[in-house]
Design a protein around this motif. Structure first.
Motif, mmCIF file in Angstrom:
data_model
loop_
_atom_site.group_PDB
_atom_site.id
_atom_site.type_symbol
_atom_site.label_atom_id
_atom_site.label_comp_id
_atom_site.label_asym_id
_atom_site.label_seq_id
_atom_site.Cartn_x
_atom_site.Cartn_y
_atom_site.Cartn_z
ATOM 1 N N ILE A 569 -0.205 10.181 -2.853
ATOM 2 C CA ILE A 569 -0.357 10.271 -1.403
ATOM 3 C C ILE A 569 -1.404 9.268 -0.978
ATOM 4 O O ILE A 569 -2.432 9.084 -1.645
ATOM 5 C CB ILE A 569 -0.745 11.700 -0.960
ATOM 6 C CG1 ILE A 569 -0.731 11.806 0.575
ATOM 7 C CG2 ILE A 569 -2.078 12.120 -1.534
ATOM 8 C CD1 ILE A 569 -0.841 13.234 1.073
ATOM 9 N N THR A 570 -1.134 8.557 0.116
ATOM 10 C CA THR A 570 -2.039 7.511 0.579
ATOM 11 C C THR A 570 -1.920 7.380 2.084
ATOM 12 O O THR A 570 -0.992 7.919 2.703
ATOM 13 C CB THR A 570 -1.706 6.164 -0.097
ATOM 14 O OG1 THR A 570 -2.622 5.165 0.333
ATOM 15 C CG2 THR A 570 -0.301 5.712 0.256
ATOM 16 N N ALA A 571 -2.867 6.658 2.663
ATOM 17 C CA ALA A 571 -2.853 6.431 4.110
ATOM 18 C C ALA A 571 -1.902 5.300 4.460
ATOM 19 O O ALA A 571 -1.505 4.497 3.614
ATOM 20 C CB ALA A 571 -4.266 6.113 4.604
ATOM 21 N N ASN A 572 -1.540 5.252 5.728
ATOM 22 C CA ASN A 572 -0.642 4.212 6.218
ATOM 23 C C ASN A 572 -1.261 2.832 6.006
ATOM 24 O O ASN A 572 -2.419 2.588 6.332
ATOM 25 C CB ASN A 572 -0.356 4.445 7.706
ATOM 26 C CG ASN A 572 0.682 3.483 8.243
ATOM 27 O OD1 ASN A 572 1.555 3.014 7.514
ATOM 28 N ND2 ASN A 572 0.591 3.170 9.528
ATOM 29 N N THR A 611 2.220 1.418 -4.794
ATOM 30 C CA THR A 611 2.949 1.286 -3.534
ATOM 31 C C THR A 611 1.988 1.053 -2.378
ATOM 32 O O THR A 611 0.820 1.459 -2.427
ATOM 33 C CB THR A 611 3.797 2.534 -3.258
ATOM 34 O OG1 THR A 611 4.483 2.374 -2.011
ATOM 35 C CG2 THR A 611 2.940 3.786 -3.193
ATOM 36 N N THR A 612 2.508 0.402 -1.330
ATOM 37 C CA THR A 612 1.808 0.219 -0.055
ATOM 38 C C THR A 612 2.761 0.631 1.056
ATOM 39 O O THR A 612 3.660 -0.120 1.432
ATOM 40 C CB THR A 612 1.368 -1.242 0.140
ATOM 41 O OG1 THR A 612 0.563 -1.650 -0.960
ATOM 42 C CG2 THR A 612 0.574 -1.393 1.439
ATOM 43 N N PRO A 613 2.638 1.842 1.611
ATOM 44 C CA PRO A 613 3.582 2.303 2.639
ATOM 45 C C PRO A 613 3.172 1.827 4.033
ATOM 46 O O PRO A 613 1.997 1.607 4.319
ATOM 47 C CB PRO A 613 3.492 3.822 2.536
ATOM 48 C CG PRO A 613 2.080 4.075 2.100
ATOM 49 C CD PRO A 613 1.691 2.910 1.217
ATOM 50 N N GLN A 614 4.180 1.672 4.883
ATOM 51 C CA GLN A 614 3.957 1.335 6.291
ATOM 52 C C GLN A 614 4.907 2.170 7.137
ATOM 53 O O GLN A 614 6.122 2.099 6.981
ATOM 54 C CB GLN A 614 4.211 -0.159 6.536
ATOM 55 C CG GLN A 614 4.064 -0.562 8.003
ATOM 56 C CD GLN A 614 4.434 -2.010 8.244
ATOM 57 O OE1 GLN A 614 4.729 -2.735 7.298
ATOM 58 N NE2 GLN A 614 4.424 -2.427 9.478
#
Length: 719
Positions: A569-572, A611-614
């Motif tokens: 889980i990560t920030a936008n 991963t890098t989510p947007q």
């Protein structure tokens, strides 16, 4: 076009067709309307207006649909008829009114329904012809529209040039240059073509041609121009579903044909180039631009300030054209522009407006250089104070980039209280406040789950034969020999001795022996007695000779499935990484003059998700993914060091919130077959299988990687 959208609101309340405006030249003395008479002339109504002096040009006129009326403005004219109105009741003409205001007089014709009108000047009289809308031609099949009446009677008209252009929205534009603005023009749709007639007009030889304009990718395929009687006929051939409109500015007549995108939800198709204002008609012959703008402002109820630098004359003949397009045409023709301040508009040349705005900006810049400085404190909730201070104070890279603060502004920060202190002018402080309101917000969280599924199965099949012959009897051949079964035979021996004391003789007897096993057989080939076997034996009655046949077969089948499920889980827009696994030791031996030394190094063999989510505005999740699955292969060691088996997926995908997507997969199949046989015997038909050995092996491996993102809100609990 967008510049005049505000005009739509002002015009929507009154749907009318604006007629032409015209102005006469300045006269030394005021003119006078002496008498107004009306009479039938066939299906039309003829209105005769007698004046004291002849007019130099037709007066400005406009038509209103509701209530139906036609009005004319006579500048520098007074009412000399002695009455302000009169009831006529001639067909659709009910009455007329004459109103004098200032130095001009307006004549208003009150109608039963909206009608077309045309004007002509004969001596000191002005004739106005009122005709019904939608007049039918002699054929009764096509609607004919008189675009403009011939105003310059007795003058030889001519077409000087014909050009074709493609508009910005894909419309076909036919541009006709005329010798004068008084040419009479008829335009109508005839079948699938559009026909334009230029009345009493000549056409040069070089323009009598057919233009093939298919390559322009417009609705128009060709334009044919040819003489027709004492005039010129232009035939425009469009394709598909189309619409057209025409307008004239001075000596230039333009017809635009645009493709209609059919909308099944609309009864009437067409958009007329996207202009949204009400339809108006204008007949303005060689009139003053300032007078035209002033009269339009009066009729539309606009508060307008017209610059003194606006000058010149213009000729406009427009039929059923949106009002915002009319203003656009005038401004483009004369290089004008406008600015709106509240409910007042300023109309001036573009260069003049640009100069005024430049001076205004320069004065604001000078004021900012002298404006007093203020200091304001901005506590931050989510952003870091040092990062925000760098953004505010750093000058951007590239052309036209600049920092958010002014030249005199400065910023400092305190990390303990997470606060920035900005010293700048009041306007810049307001900009900083708005900027921080946008960026100092909590980031949305994204839970990303990956599933790595690896399935494998294997297959092995062995088939072989063993043939054996056993002989339990041997025969002696002389004192020594070879047995029938091929073994070496040792004959029996007899020994004796005598006791010298007693004189008694004793002896021993050793029987003959076979030195090799009593077998004679065939082992075909590389046979291993594993798996299931079937044996057959043939023997004689005394069981001295035995023939054995053994058939062995083995099949192995294996399967397995490995499921790995890393979650993170990560920030936008924040990069995240999770790993799980071991590091495999590798021993490296280095030898030198002083001996050999062993060095131990480690290589990772892990399952990792990076991963890098947007989060997109539509609610989907865009991700840059790097998924690796590594493990040591202890079955294939090299110098006691296992190789690393690795499966990697690197991609950029967009997945809906909560949706699952297969981002990668590998399918691998390995099969082999080996045969061992006795030459010649293994190739014999029917019995060849007794002399050969066959092995079949196969393996299959499948790897699938699934990804599932979930946007975490404040009410969502992660389990």
């Amino acid at each position: 076009m967008k510049l005049f959208k505000w005009l739509t609101t002002a015009l929507a309340a009154s749907c009318f067709a604006l007629g032409g405006f015209a102005s006469t030249q300045e006269m030394a003395r005021p003119n006078s309307i002496e008498q107004v008479n009306a009479a039938h002339q066939g299906d039309d109504i003829l209105v005769k207006i007698d004046l004291k002096e002849a007019l130099a040009a037709p007066p400005a006129g406009f038509g209103v649909v509701n209530p139906a009326r036609v009005a004319f403005d006579f500048p520098e004219t007074v009412n000399g008829s002695g009455r302000n109105g009169q009831t006529v009741n001639e067909g659709d003409l009910k009455s007329f009114n004459i109103v004098q205001a200032g130095g001009r007089t307006r004549l208003v014709l009150n109608l039963v329904r909206a009608m077309n009108y045309s004007t002509r000047i004969e001596g000191k009289s002005l004739y106005v012809t009122l005709s019904a809308l939608g007049k039918i031609t002699d054929s009764g099949a096509h609607k004919a529209t008189r675009f403009t009446e011939e105003s310059a009677v007795g003058v030889q008209h001519a077409i000087r040039d014909i050009a074709f252009r493609r508009g910005k929205e894909g419309e076909g534009r036919i541009i006709v240059d005329l010798s004068d603005s008084g040419t009479g023009i008829d335009i109508r749709q005839q079948g699938s073509a559009l026909v334009v007639d230029f009345l009493r007009t000549s056409l040069p030889e070089n323009l009598r041609r057919r233009l093939d304009v298919t390559d322009f990718a417009t609705p128009v395929t060709n334009v044919t121009t040819a003489p027709q009687g004492d005039g010129v006929r232009m035939t425009i051939s469009p394709k598909g579903l189309w619409e057209h409109h025409a307008y004239q500015t001075d000596n230039q007549f333009v017809v635009e044909v645009k493709k209609i995108v059919e909308d099944p939800s609309k009864l009437v198709q067409g958009s007329k180039l996207g202009y949204q204002g009400p339809r108006v008609s204008i007949n303005y012959q060689n009139g003053d631009v300032r007078a035209l703008l002033r009269l339009m402002a009066e009729e539309l109820g606009l508060n307008a300030v017209i610059s003194e630098t606006v000058s010149g004359t213009t000729t406009l003949v427009l039929k059923e054209v949106p009002a915002d397009q009319v203003i656009d045409i005038i401004f483009q023709q004369k290089g004008l522009d406008m600015r709106k301040n509240g409910n007042v508009i300023l109309i001036a040349p573009r260069d003049e407006i640009a100069t005024r705005e430049k001076l205004e900006f320069e004065s604001k810049q000078q004021i900012s250089d002298l404006e007093p400085m203020r200091t304001e404190t901005f506590p931050l909730n989510y952003q870091k104070a040092d990062d925000v201070a760098k953004i505010l104070a750093t000058t951007g890279q590239g052309a036209g980039s600049q920092r958010l603060l002014s030249k005199r502004g400065s910023v400092i920060f305190d990390t303990k209280s997470n606060t920035v202190f900005v010293n700048d002018i009041a306007s810049k402080l307001e900009e900083v406040r708005s900027f921080l309101k946008v960026i100092d917000v909590g980031s949305r969280q994204v839970l990303i789950e990956a599933r790595v599924v690896e399935a494998s199965d294997s297959f092995n099949k062995n088939l072989g034969v063993r043939l054996n012959f056993l002989n339990r009897q041997s025969q002696q051949v002389g004192n020594s020999g070879i047995g029938i079964d091929g073994g070496a035979y040792i004959p029996p021996t007899r020994t004796s001795s005598m006791d010298m004391t007693t004189g008694k003789v004793t002896g021993t007897f050793t029987p003959g022996t076979q030195t090799t096993p009593q077998t004679f057989g065939v082992n075909l080939p590389s046979f291993a007695p594993t798996g299931g076997t079937i044996a057959f034996s043939l023997f004689n009655a005394s069981l001295t000779r035995i023939l054995n046949l053994e058939l062995a077969a083995l099949e192995t089948d294996g399967g397995g499935k490995i499921i790995s499920s890393p979650r993170v889980i990560t920030a936008n827009n924040v990069k995240a990484k999770i790993e799980d696994g071991t590091e495999v030791p590798y021993i490296t031996t280095v030898c030198g003059n002083q001996g050999c030394t062993n060095t131990v190094s480690f290589k990772p063999a892990k399952l990792s998700l990076e991963t890098t989510p947007q989060i997109t505005p539509e609610g989907t999740v865009r991700m840059k993914l790097v998924i690796k699955k590594e493990e040591p292969d202890w079955t294939r060691q090299v110098a006691n060091n296992p190789p690393i088996k690795s499966s990697t997926v690197e991609t950029d995908v967009v997945v809906e919130n909560g949706g699952t997507l297969v981002v990668g997969g590998v399918f691998k199949t390995d099969s082999s077959t080996s045969n061992e046989r006795i030459p010649f015997f293994g190739d014999l038909p029917y019995v060849g299988f007794l002399f050969k050995y066959q092995q079949n092996t196969g393996s299959r491996r499948e790897l699938l990687i699934f990804i599932t993102p979930r946007i975490v809100n404040e009410q969502m609990a992660i389990r």
